[in-house]
Design a protein around this motif. Structure first.
Motif, PDB file in Angstrom:
ATOM      1  N   SER A 133       2.055  15.151  -1.325  1.00  0.00           N
ATOM      2  CA  SER A 133       0.872  14.624  -0.637  1.00  0.00           C
ATOM      3  C   SER A 133       0.424  13.292  -1.208  1.00  0.00           C
ATOM      4  O   SER A 133      -0.406  12.606  -0.601  1.00  0.00           O
ATOM      5  N   MET A 134       0.956  12.904  -2.361  1.00  0.00           N
ATOM      6  CA  MET A 134       0.490  11.714  -3.072  1.00  0.00           C
ATOM      7  C   MET A 134       1.509  10.591  -2.997  1.00  0.00           C
ATOM      8  O   MET A 134       2.708  10.825  -2.969  1.00  0.00           O
ATOM      9  N   ASN A 135       1.001   9.379  -2.992  1.00  0.00           N
ATOM     10  CA  ASN A 135       1.884   8.229  -3.030  1.00  0.00           C
ATOM     11  C   ASN A 135       2.667   8.222  -4.338  1.00  0.00           C
ATOM     12  O   ASN A 135       3.876   7.974  -4.356  1.00  0.00           O
ATOM     13  N   VAL A 136       1.968   8.499  -5.433  1.00  0.00           N
ATOM     14  CA  VAL A 136       2.590   8.682  -6.746  1.00  0.00           C
ATOM     15  C   VAL A 136       2.041   9.980  -7.312  1.00  0.00           C
ATOM     16  O   VAL A 136       0.832  10.110  -7.497  1.00  0.00           O
ATOM     17  N   PRO A 137       2.882  10.983  -7.561  1.00  0.00           N
ATOM     18  CA  PRO A 137       2.376  12.253  -8.092  1.00  0.00           C
ATOM     19  C   PRO A 137       1.540  12.034  -9.347  1.00  0.00           C
ATOM     20  O   PRO A 137       1.974  11.361 -10.288  1.00  0.00           O
ATOM     21  N   SER A 138       0.324  12.561  -9.338  1.00  0.00           N
ATOM     22  CA  SER A 138      -0.572  12.376 -10.470  1.00  0.00           C
ATOM     23  C   SER A 138      -1.279  13.680 -10.788  1.00  0.00           C
ATOM     24  O   SER A 138      -1.373  14.587  -9.953  1.00  0.00           O
ATOM     25  N   MET A 139      -1.797  13.756 -11.987  1.00  0.00           N
ATOM     26  CA  MET A 139      -2.438  14.964 -12.476  1.00  0.00           C
ATOM     27  C   MET A 139      -3.791  15.190 -11.799  1.00  0.00           C
ATOM     28  O   MET A 139      -4.563  14.253 -11.590  1.00  0.00           O
ATOM     29  N   LEU A 140      -4.058  16.441 -11.442  1.00  0.00           N
ATOM     30  CA  LEU A 140      -5.378  16.840 -10.957  1.00  0.00           C
ATOM     31  C   LEU A 140      -6.170  17.331 -12.163  1.00  0.00           C
ATOM     32  O   LEU A 140      -5.759  18.280 -12.838  1.00  0.00           O
ATOM     33  N   SER A 141      -7.283  16.687 -12.446  1.00  0.00           N
ATOM     34  CA  SER A 141      -8.066  17.012 -13.628  1.00  0.00           C
ATOM     35  C   SER A 141      -9.376  17.690 -13.265  1.00  0.00           C
ATOM     36  O   SER A 141      -9.848  17.581 -12.129  1.00  0.00           O
ATOM     37  N   PHE A 180     -11.673  18.793  -7.810  1.00  0.00           N
ATOM     38  CA  PHE A 180     -10.780  18.158  -8.779  1.00  0.00           C
ATOM     39  C   PHE A 180     -10.869  16.657  -8.606  1.00  0.00           C
ATOM     40  O   PHE A 180     -11.437  16.150  -7.627  1.00  0.00           O
ATOM     41  N   ILE A 181     -10.326  15.934  -9.564  1.00  0.00           N
ATOM     42  CA  ILE A 181     -10.312  14.469  -9.526  1.00  0.00           C
ATOM     43  C   ILE A 181      -8.981  13.997 -10.079  1.00  0.00           C
ATOM     44  O   ILE A 181      -8.376  14.671 -10.924  1.00  0.00           O
ATOM     45  N   SER A 182      -8.511  12.869  -9.595  1.00  0.00           N
ATOM     46  CA  SER A 182      -7.266  12.291 -10.098  1.00  0.00           C
ATOM     47  C   SER A 182      -7.469  10.790 -10.281  1.00  0.00           C
ATOM     48  O   SER A 182      -7.866  10.091  -9.348  1.00  0.00           O
ATOM     49  N   GLU A 183      -7.212  10.302 -11.479  1.00  0.00           N
ATOM     50  CA  GLU A 183      -7.404   8.890 -11.808  1.00  0.00           C
ATOM     51  C   GLU A 183      -6.068   8.161 -11.834  1.00  0.00           C
ATOM     52  O   GLU A 183      -5.058   8.701 -12.264  1.00  0.00           O
ATOM     53  N   GLY A 184      -6.074   6.925 -11.362  1.00  0.00           N
ATOM     54  CA  GLY A 184      -4.905   6.067 -11.485  1.00  0.00           C
ATOM     55  C   GLY A 184      -4.107   5.858 -10.226  1.00  0.00           C
ATOM     56  O   GLY A 184      -3.207   5.023 -10.212  1.00  0.00           O
ATOM     57  N   SER A 185      -4.419   6.611  -9.156  1.00  0.00           N
ATOM     58  CA  SER A 185      -3.657   6.437  -7.920  1.00  0.00           C
ATOM     59  C   SER A 185      -4.507   6.890  -6.739  1.00  0.00           C
ATOM     60  O   SER A 185      -5.580   7.479  -6.916  1.00  0.00           O
ATOM     61  N   THR A 186      -4.017   6.615  -5.552  1.00  0.00           N
ATOM     62  CA  THR A 186      -4.656   7.067  -4.318  1.00  0.00           C
ATOM     63  C   THR A 186      -3.666   7.877  -3.505  1.00  0.00           C
ATOM     64  O   THR A 186      -2.454   7.809  -3.727  1.00  0.00           O
ATOM     65  N   LEU A 187      -4.172   8.647  -2.564  1.00  0.00           N
ATOM     66  CA  LEU A 187      -3.300   9.414  -1.678  1.00  0.00           C
ATOM     67  C   LEU A 187      -2.599   8.510  -0.671  1.00  0.00           C
ATOM     68  O   LEU A 187      -1.463   8.760  -0.285  1.00  0.00           O
ATOM     69  N   SER A 188      -3.284   7.466  -0.239  1.00  0.00           N
ATOM     70  CA  SER A 188      -2.729   6.587   0.789  1.00  0.00           C
ATOM     71  C   SER A 188      -1.719   5.594   0.246  1.00  0.00           C
ATOM     72  O   SER A 188      -0.878   5.083   0.991  1.00  0.00           O
TER      73      SER A 188
END
Length: 442
Positions: free
Chosen positions: A328-336, A405-413
């Protein structure tokens, strides 16, 4: 508990797209701040203000009682309010523009049936700005990752700050500005059926100006025009600029980039008003763009959910299956700072849970907290939350649960921003996404 049809109406009649097969989804479910100026979350909408989408109408859980619990606060940064850009400023008169740069229509985002709101509340004499270090002091053009907390009591720190100071530049120097891209994912899951998942993703762009830039603007009758380009726009269904402050060329044919430039007269007047209201502020934030991201049902949700309830007269069993979805993410990132909130009625007298959860008797809700979920987590980010509740006034009624949840450093789009032309430098580009209304029913 609202029906699925009612939820579809409240979300703006978003038709769910085909997702991964029901068989595959069920099997997977069963296996169970850079800077301190962006301390106000744009994903948290005050009760007297309508944000993106009527998903707010889903709100059976997100009450003031939830916000009263510091361990489950809905704000993911500082709770101090900051005024942003008003939709209309009476003294602002946009200057004439070349015919090659027609003014963009101020029409609504098509495809979003919702109550519109200005980019920010009107300026009043009583409004104030938070006294925090500006984002523009962190000299970085990359995405900044952070362990920002969802709790309003914690202020995220991003990068290295040089400390607040006025801008004093020579004619050949460039002026620093910072940009933040923030996206909100709203989703509703029904049981373990992926075809019934409803998703809506929205985003916005904020530009932060250091307070010293106002003197530069006011002392120059013709300051350099601030131009920027939004890149990777193929997944953006609609882009709505703040028409009072931003211009765009509608004739642009490139589906992957969009160019915008600011009405410098309007920006100067607005920033000067903010400065007069709070001369000690070290930065000023301006909302410049809002947009909607295309979605594809459950495939567009960073965390897939499925819930199961078993209600008897004396006990209630609840299970929540979750699965991290990097696709679902442009770049897979951690959900915090993942939080799962489950309301249970029927007079709960005792709770047994795995992993351990906290029961709030006043709110009649169980809280699970998971520090992070990613591909590196156990079972690739898949797991289950289980609880048995003993009741004195059962049976319970299955309720809608909520996830944050929140994810820093990237966007979904995957959207990105760069400055175009001379006169300014991008001191920081911050990206993040977080939950809006993220809910699940059995």
């Amino acid at each position: 508990m609202p029906s699925l049809d009612e939820l579809k109406v409240s979300i703006g009649n978003i038709a769910p797209s085909p997702a991964i097969s029901q068989k595959q989804s069920s099997a997977q479910m069963n296996q169970n701040s850079s800077s301190e100026e962006l301390t106000k979350s744009k994903l948290s909408t005050p009760a007297n203000e309508k944000g993106y989408g009527d998903l707010l109408a889903w709100d059976p859980l997100f009450s003031s009682s939830l916000e009263s619990s510091s361990s489950a606060s809905l704000a993911y940064s500082s709770s101090s309010a900051r005024p942003t850009t008003p939709l209309s400023v009476g003294t602002i008169v946009p200057p004439p523009r070349p015919a090659s740069r027609p003014k963009l229509s101020t029409g609504k985002l098509s495809g979003i049936n919702e109550i519109p709101r200005p980019f920010s509340p009107p300026l009043t004499s009583n409004s104030s700005l938070p006294a925090a270090a500006p984002l523009v002091h962190a000299e970085s053009t990359s995405s900044i990752s952070s362990s920002a907390s969802l709790s309003a009591a914690n202020t995220p720190i991003f990068g290295v700050s040089r400390g607040p100071s006025p801008v004093s530049l020579g004619n050949q120097d460039t002026l620093p500005v910072a940009v933040a891209l923030t996206e909100s994912v709203n989703a509703y899951f029904k049981g373990a059926d992926p075809t019934k998942c409803i998703v809506k993703i929205t985003g916005d762009m904020t530009v932060s100006f250091p307070s010293g830039i106002i003197k530069v603007f006011t002392s120059n009758p013709s300051p350099a025009v601030l131009c920027f380009r939004v890149k990777n726009t193929s997944k953006l269904e609609q882009i709505l600029p703040n028409a009072q402050l931003i211009y765009s060329d509608q004739s642009q044919s490139d589906s992957h980039t969009k160019d915008f430039w600011m009405n410098m007269q309007a920006i100067t007047v607005y920033l000067k008003k903010l400065s007069e209201q709070n001369p000690s502020a070290s930065y000023y934030n301006v909302d410049v763009l809002k947009y909607q991201v295309s979605s594809n049902g459950i495939q567009s949700t960073p965390l897939n959910l499925a819930t199961y309830w078993k209600c008897n007269a004396s006990t209630t069993d609840v299970r929540v299956d979750y699965k991290y979805n990097p696709e679902s993410m442009n770049v897979p990132s951690m959900l915090s700072n993942v939080q799962v909130v489950v309301p249970v009625d029927g007079g709960v007298t005792n709770m047994q849970s795995l992993p351990p959860a906290k029961w709030n008797a006043d709110q009649m809700k169980a809280y699970w907290k998971i520090s992070s979920i990613s591909e590196k987590s156990e079972n690739g980010g898949s797991g289950s939350l289980r609880a048995k509740f003993e009741l004195s006034e059962g049976p319970s009624k299955p309720a809608t649960l909520a996830v944050l949840f929140i994810s820093e450093g990237s966007t979904l789009s995957g959207a990105d921003v760069e400055l175009v032309g001379t006169g300014y430098r991008l001191s920081l580009l911050k990206k993040r996404f977080a939950t809006g209304r993220y809910m699940a029913d059995c």
